[in-house]
Structures are given as structure tokens and as C-alpha cells.
Design a protein around this motif. Structure first.
Motif: not given
Length: 114
Positions: A102-111
Motif C-alpha cells: 500500500i505504501a509503495s503504491r501511494a508513493r508511486r501515485e504521489g500521495v
């Protein structure tokens, strides 16, 4: 989380529950050996020994890849030597892997804040 770290956690997770089951079965076989004529200790001992060695190897690999602090690494090792600890380790590892994804996806999406 990179693929090597995720793979290391997954391997440790996959061996933790069977290792716990083999430990419990070894305890049952030990009791049966002393109370009946059944002696499954040599077979279960070998199976549990192999699974425990795999757990330790995968634990070392996961510790190396994830860069756990000594407290977290010690927790996962202690869980391996408790009769039902492997079940708890599997649950904790699953939650840790899911939160890392979840953290990796959030970083990728720029959250922000991930």
C-alpha cells in the motif's frame, strides 16, 4: 518494496505455518511415544528439522532484505521456537507485506505522507 524483498517475506510466510504445524505434531508424537507403542518422533523430528532450517534460512534472508531492526528480527526468530508462534509470524508477515504494498503504491501515485 522491491520484488526481492517481497519474495523474501513471502518465502518466510509460506514456511512459517507448516513449521508450526510440524512442531505441534512433533510434540504429539513425543507424548504418544511415552504413552503408547507408537513412535513417530524420528519421522516428525526430521520433517520439523528440515522446516525449521528452512525457516531460519528464509528468516535470515528476509532480515537482510528488509533491514529489520534487531527487535523485529528477534521477534520473528522467537516466534519460530514457540509451538504456535509460526501462526502468529505468518499473520504479522502478511500484514507487513500488505502495508508495504500500500505504501509503495501511494508513493508511486504521489500521495503525500506515504
Amino acid at each position: 518494496m522491491d520484488i526481492k524483498t517481497a519474495s523474501a517475506l513471502r518465502r518466510l510466510r509460506l514456511v512459517s505455518a507448516p513449521e508450526a504445524v510440524s512442531f505441534l505434531l512433533l510434540l504429539v508424537c513425543s507424548v504418544l511415544k511415552r504413552t503408547t507403542d507408537f513412535n513417530g518422533v524420528p519421522v516428525m523430528g526430521a520433517i520439523h528439522g528440515i522446516l525449521f532450517v528452512l525457516y531460519v534460512v528464509f528468516w535470515l534472508d528476509a532480515w537482510n532484505k528488509t533491514k529489520w531492526d534487531i527487535k523485529r528480527a528477534a521477534l520473528y526468530f522467537v516466534l519460530s521456537v514457540l509451538p504456535t508462534g509460526g501462526f502468529f509470524a505468518e499473520r504479522k508477515l502478511k500484514a507487513e507485506a500488505e502495508s508495504a504494498v500500500i505504501a509503495s503504491r501511494a508513493r508511486r501515485e504521489g500521495v503525500v505522507g506515504a
